[in-house]
Design a protein around this motif. Structure first.
Motif, mmCIF file in Angstrom:
data_model
loop_
_atom_site.group_PDB
_atom_site.id
_atom_site.type_symbol
_atom_site.label_atom_id
_atom_site.label_comp_id
_atom_site.label_asym_id
_atom_site.label_seq_id
_atom_site.Cartn_x
_atom_site.Cartn_y
_atom_site.Cartn_z
ATOM 1 N N VAL A 1 8.030 5.344 3.103
ATOM 2 C CA VAL A 1 6.911 5.361 2.169
ATOM 3 C C VAL A 1 7.458 5.855 0.838
ATOM 4 O O VAL A 1 8.064 6.928 0.774
ATOM 5 N N HIS B 1 4.096 1.101 0.062
ATOM 6 C CA HIS B 1 4.001 1.591 -1.312
ATOM 7 C C HIS B 1 2.693 1.161 -1.940
ATOM 8 O O HIS B 1 1.980 0.308 -1.405
ATOM 9 N N ALA C 1 0.570 5.908 0.376
ATOM 10 C CA ALA C 1 1.653 6.648 -0.279
ATOM 11 C C ALA C 1 0.985 7.621 -1.245
ATOM 12 O O ALA C 1 0.821 7.332 -2.422
#
Lengths: 299, 821
Positions: B514, B547, B553
């Motif tokens: 991540v 992401h 994230a």
């Protein structure tokens, strides 16, 4: 950008198209003919044009294709640029059309945009109008009343305006074959590959025994219509082609009178001014490019 | 098979061009992996923001000011409200109580003027394109149509367009507080002493024209709410920064606001912004209780995506007769546009530390004044401050070489930091950790055929060839990998420069990475997978990278300033190391050995000197089952890292451009272009190659093609791509690229960043080549973009034949060359 709302009419036949256009004119409706849409759609999307209706001729039968008709090549109005480029008749007999068409925008546009549409749009920055006037093409218009021939010299009336009458449809163009001894070149000056010509020069030159017997020069984007560079054409007649300087100075070499003659290429023109070029620069370019085009065509 | 074949071909091609191919060491880092995200991105199996459809979605269209500067005296939305499909029509006053002010996070001085910046203008408009009203309708066509029914009365005020005039007494004002936003000064050494009695002083003024970023994906926003919490999808580079800023601006609590940057199609800095449209869409969904979407048209984008560059640079260089530079003085005017947006004032300051380039000198002085004008605000655009600085110093060094009659490369050699001198602290106070300018330059010269091109240039000059040849040099460096938080703090930036990464070993041994560095097309998923695969000894294919969604994230500083790899990639590496440390403890426990005796290699932990071992996948499953863990060991093989870099990174390189200038038409054609870049360790040569090519294209575009043009009333004339020219591959030469590799010493990967290098390097290389071609005509500058008309007029105005006599024999030019002779 999103165009304003418009009605959409797709006539099934040329006759129906002519009637639709005539009726629209009679009732004062602002209609626009659309074929490939490559010029009209951007105007609609930028809301620079607000037609009440579009009459779509794109799928009409019989207006698409190229025919060798002896002393001329007939190009149907709905023939795409790409089809023009691939036509053996065009390449063999009227190569100037192919040379100019190859410079039109990019492959995507050339697959949709049409020969007739591009001429009827009458954008002086388009590449084909200058070719049409240089070659003295004949435009064939159809209306409910019948067919009419319009010489290229009389077809382009003003910026984005032709002498097509309300209710008339351009159905094709006769491109004369010029015969033996002619050479051709289209010199296009752009800042980026896909851009419109800042100036373009369509040249057809017949040489005989090392001299220019006849030159025809069409100018792109040097006025509100495509132009012939008549003064330069006259001045070129009879000049020897022996002194090509290719722009390179070779000490002791006699200067090229062809260059002087091409110096008259912008006479009578009133070139437009825009972000890419002001009029004096366009006039300068017309002179330089005409020399290059004539040299390339006459070699 | 096809897959292998293609990869093979690409490898071969790279090998041909002298690039690193598969290093053959079994490692992922350094391998020319094709990007794993591309198949999805280019086959329509992805989610661009505009593709998002939500039930009951409404569509927003903005009415924008057609006047540069005016008081709004009346907005009548009643007719538009009656249009079919229209749900709401709102003007700036309707938002007055809730819209707040768009944030500026970089207030560079104590006394900086930060004007109120309502997302929708209520009382006064200050640039053409500023939003004054909006329509919300059931489809985007109805919304666009209804805009035409809104009536707005304006009382025109004077436009402010020229920075120098804007600073004069009596100039009309953009804001009540005046047109000077700030003056920021910086110096190192005694610059007066350096200039006092200097044998040579070069003084030049360069104009960095205004540019319009043109990402392939236009900006788009979708906002929605369930009545309590809010989600905003945006084509943004900065979902994390955006979340904080939107919470502060709208008052929606941060924990009830989720920001998603789905796949984003390019940004180049233009999506490093908190935009009016994002705020307004969020307010609209709050007001209407329905999801709303806005997607800009390209013309709307040209007007209202923040613009880049737009500076007037006065640079002076003091030097000895032997070419050694004593000092540099820079006085800069930077056009802020009408408002200060997210990092508007800081952009020129990112260049402040770069005007000394790669050169040693005793003194340096920098002053920058930010100026308000009635134009679209400026902000980050690829390179952001550093291309401007690099252009000025690289152009000025060429001028110095000309003044001294020296080869431009020789002047550079006499001044640059040699490879033995690293780490080197520059006159601007930065410590360049590593570099080798000699190696990059030698390689570039060899690839370019420098001496042969100089011989051809001389020949063309002698012959008076109307097509002249010029050679342009750019030996650049840049500071990137933004940035150590303490340094950002010292520059009054509103946030830090750290980056976050999480690495999770899943029960089946697969890996989730991540990253807080949200990509907008650079290939993070591939590069981060390569880093994690090496660090954990797992197959490349076993890594996925998550992401761009604050729910997935939650921590990040996003992507800009060539920071993703240098900060975000290093964070991934550190997180992998932490996971590995845990796995080692677990392995020691399971193998009944001391952790000190456990060796790690190729994804397996073994007891030194034995064949006993556990693979990382086995350990992942054991941690998941949690049946037999060491005392105090949490049942997970995950780790989080928030990494704050200690220094910037300093990519460098030598770019050489050969340009042919047709003196009859003014047309410039790039004949050949060589780029040798040193971006440190290369994680993926294909990605680096792509960044270099795209970067050079963008820098060449500034040199030759792009310019935002406002007319004398403040109307933007370049609103379409027919007017604002962006080069395509057809307009660019083949780039010859190569690399030297001097690893950064400031991070464990040795990486330096490559996102901006090509853009920073190429613009001065091209313009230096053009000026070099035209030196015989007495030309010492061509303002950008060096359009054919501009080159032709400069030649015409120089009014002279080339200085070399041979051209005098060039007959037959006739009237057509009148301007040239």
């Amino acid at each position: 950008m999103i165009p304003a709302a418009f009605d959409y009419i797709r006539p099934a036949s040329l006759d129906e198209a002519c009637h639709v256009l005539r009726d629209a004119d009679a009732s004062g409706n602002d209609v626009k003919v659309i074929a490939g849409g490559q010029s009209l759609l951007p105007l609609l999307r930028l809301r620079l044009a607000y037609p009440a209706a579009l009459v779509d001729l794109g799928r009409l039968p019989g207006l698409r294709g190229v025919e060798d008709r002896g002393d001329h090549v007939f190009i149907g109005a709905l023939t795409t640029h790409d089809e023009v480029l691939r036509s053996p008749a065009v390449r063999e007999h009227v190569p100037l059309v192919a040379l100019a068409t190859a410079t039109v925008a990019d492959p995507a546009v050339r697959h949709r945009g049409t020969f007739g549409g591009s001429l009827a749009h009458a954008d002086p920055a388009g590449d084909l109008p200058a070719v049409a006037v240089a070659l003295d093409c004949v435009f064939i218009a159809r209306s409910a009343e019948g067919e009419r021939e319009i010489p290229a010299a009389e077809f382009f009336a003003d910026y984005l305006e032709t002498t097509l009458r309300p209710g008339e449809v351009l159905i094709g163009v006769r491109v004369p074959k010029l015969g033996a001894g002619w050479g051709f070149h289209y010199e296009k000056f752009t800042r980026t590959a896909q851009a419109w010509a800042i100036v373009g020069v369509a040249a057809a030159v017949r040489t005989e025994d090392g001299s220019i017997a006849e030159a025809r020069i069409g100018l792109t984007n040097m006025g509100s219509t495509p132009l012939r560079a008549r003064a330069a054409e006259e001045a070129l007649r009879g000049l020897s082609t022996a002194h090509g300087d290719s722009g390179v100075t070779i000490p002791g070499r006699v200067h090229d009178p062809v260059r002087d003659a091409c110096g008259q290429a912008a006479e009578g023109a009133s070139p437009p001014s825009d972000l890419h070029a002001r009029p004096d620069y366009r006039a300068h370019l017309a002179r330089v490019l005409t020399y290059r085009a004539v040299r390339a065509a006459g070699s | 098979m096809t897959e292998q074949l293609d990869a093979g071909l690409i490898g071969e091609k790279i090998a041909e061009s002298g690039q690193l191919s598969d290093p053959g060491d079994g490692l992922e880092v350094g391998r020319a992996r094709r990007r794993k995200e591309d198949a999805r991105l280019i086959t329509g199996r992805t989610t661009w923001t505009d593709n998002i459809q939500l039930p009951g979605m409404l569509y927003v269209a903005f009415l924008r000011s057609p006047i540069a500067h005016a008081r709004i005296t009346r907005v009548d939305t009643s007719a538009a409200r009656g249009r079919p499909g229209v749900v709401a029509v709102l003007s700036g006053r309707d938002f007055a109580g809730e819209q707040g002010s768009l944030p500026c996070a970089w207030t560079v001085t104590e006394d900086i003027v930060v004007p109120d910046h309502p997302p929708m203008a209520a009382d006064e408009v200050r640039y053409v394109g500023e939003a004054v009203a909006c329509v919300v309708a059931t489809d985007r066509y109805k919304a666009a149509d209804a805009l035409e029914a809104i009536e707005v009365d304006y009382e025109p005020l004077e436009a402010v367009l020229d920075m120098t005039e804007a600073l004069t007494e009596g100039s009309p004002k953009v804001h009540e507080a005046g047109n000077r936003a700030f003056t920021w000064k910086f110096s190192g050494g005694d610059v007066d002493a350096a200039f006092r009695d200097a044998p040579v002083v070069i003084e030049r003024t360069y104009v960095q024209q205004r540019l319009i970023p043109s990402a392939m994906e236009p900006r788009a926003v979708v906002a929605t709410t369930d009545g309590a919490a809010f989600t905003i999808y945006s084509a943004t580079q900065i979902p994390h920064v955006l979340r904080v800023m939107l919470a502060l601006t709208t008052g929606i609590p941060e924990h009830l606001l989720r920001v998603v940057a789905p796949d984003v199609g390019g940004g180049f800095g233009s999506k490093l912004q908190v935009t009016a449209e994002e705020v307004l869409c969020l307010l609209l969904t709050r007001r209407l209780g329905k999801p709303v979407k806005w997607t800009e048209s390209r013309s709307e984008g040209n007007l209202t995506v923040h613009h880049g560059r737009d500076q007037i640079q006065r640079i002076s260089v003091a030097a000895e007769r032997d070419g050694r530079i004593r000092g540099v003085r820079v006085d800069l005017l930077a056009d802020m546009g009408a408002y200060l947006m997210l990092v508007t004032p800081g952009i020129p300051l990112l260049g402040a530390f770069m005007y000394n380039g790669i050169y040693k000198m005793d003194a340096y002085d920098f002053t920058c004044t930010g100026v308000f004008t009635t134009k679209m605000p400026t902000d980050a655009y690829r390179g952001a401050g550093r291309p401007e600085a690099t252009f000025a110093i690289e152009r000025a060094v060429d001028e110095l070489a000309h003044e001294l009659g020296m080869d431009p490369l020789e002047v550079r050699r006499r001044n640059w930091i040699t490879h033995r001198e690293f780490p080197y602290t520059t006159v601007a106070g930065l410590t360049y950790d590593s570099g080798n300018y000699e190696a990059a330059t030698d390689r570039a010269m060899a690839l370019f055929g420098y001496d042969k091109l100089r011989a051809e240039q001389a020949d063309r000059r002698d012959r008076g060839d109307p097509v002249q040849l010029g050679i342009g040099v750019s030996t650049y460096t840049e500071m990137c990998g933004l940035a150590p938080s303490r340094v950002l703090g010292s520059l009054s930036y509103g946030a830090g420069g750290w980056e976050h990464a999480t690495v999770r070993l899943l029960p089946t041994g697969k890996v989730e990475v991540v990253t807080g560095s949200s990509p907008h097309g650079q290939g993070h998923e591939t590069a981060w997978s390569q880093i994690a695969a090496d660090a954990l000894g797992v197959p490349f294919e076993d890594v996925s990278v998550l992401h761009g969604d604050t729910a997935i994230a939650p921590k990040g500083m996003d992507t800009y300033g060539s920071r993703s790899l240098v900060v975000g990639g290093v964070a991934v590496l550190h997180a992998c190391e932490k996971v590995k440390d845990k796995a080692r403890r677990l392995a020691a426990h399971m193998l009944e050995a001391s952790a000190d005796d456990i060796e790690f290699s190729s994804g397996a932990f073994t007891v030194r000197g034995t064949s006993q071992g556990k693979t990382i996948q086995e350990l992942a499953l054991a941690a998941f089952a949690a049946h037999d863990l060491p005392d105090g060991f949490e049942p997970r093989l995950d780790a989080d890292v928030t990494f704050d870099p200690e220094n910037f990174s300093f990519p460098h390189g030598t770019h050489l451009c050969a340009a042919e200038v047709d003196t009859e038409t003014g047309m410039v054609r790039i004949r050949s272009y060589v780029a040798v870049d040193d971006v440190g360790t290369v994680v993926n040569p294909l990605i680096v190659e792509g960044q270099v090519h795209g970067g050079i294209a963008q820098g060449v575009a500034q040199a030759l093609f792009e310019e935002a043009v406002y007319d004398t009333d403040g109307n933007l004339l370049t609103t379409t791509m027919a007017d604002y020219l962006i080069p395509s591959a057809a307009d660019l030469p083949d780039f010859i690229t190569d690399r030297t590799e001097t690893p950064a010493t400031s991070n464990p990967l040795g990486v330096k960043g490559v996102g901006e290098a090509g853009t920073i390097a190429s613009t001065p290389a091209v313009v230096n080549a053009i000026v070099d071609a035209l030196r015989p005509y007495g030309v010492d500058d061509v303002p950008m973009p060096c359009t054919p008309e501009r080159v032709w007029r400069i030649l015409a105005d120089s009014g002279a034949a080339p200085a070399r006599p041979a051209a005098a024999g060039w007959g037959g030019a006739g009237e057509s060359e009148g301007g040239l002779r």
